[in-house]
Structure formats: structure tokens, C-alpha cells
Design a protein around this motif. Sequence first.
Motif: not given
Length: 49
Positions: A3, A6-8, A11-12, A15
Amino acid sequence: MQYLAQITFDDIVMSLLVCAVLREAMILSLPDRIAGPGGWLIDTGVEDV
């Protein structure tokens, strides 16, 4: 662990942008004693004496 892979970067960034918008909305909508100069939740600067 898969998981986390999968964070790109997008995404950060999204957020951080959401957090900044929520903080500004709280500062505008909450009273100064909570989110303002000398506020207990969000302290935006030096309290006027």
C-alpha cells in the motif's frame, strides 16, 4: 507494505493542500479564543494586550 508503494507525490501534495484549506476555514469560522491570536486550538500570532 505494498500500500505504501502506491502513494504518489500527487497524493501527498493533495493531502497538504486539504490540510491548509481546512486550517484556513477553521481560522475564519471559529471565534478568536479558539482559533486566533492566543487561541488554544490554532494560535495565529501574538495576542493583543
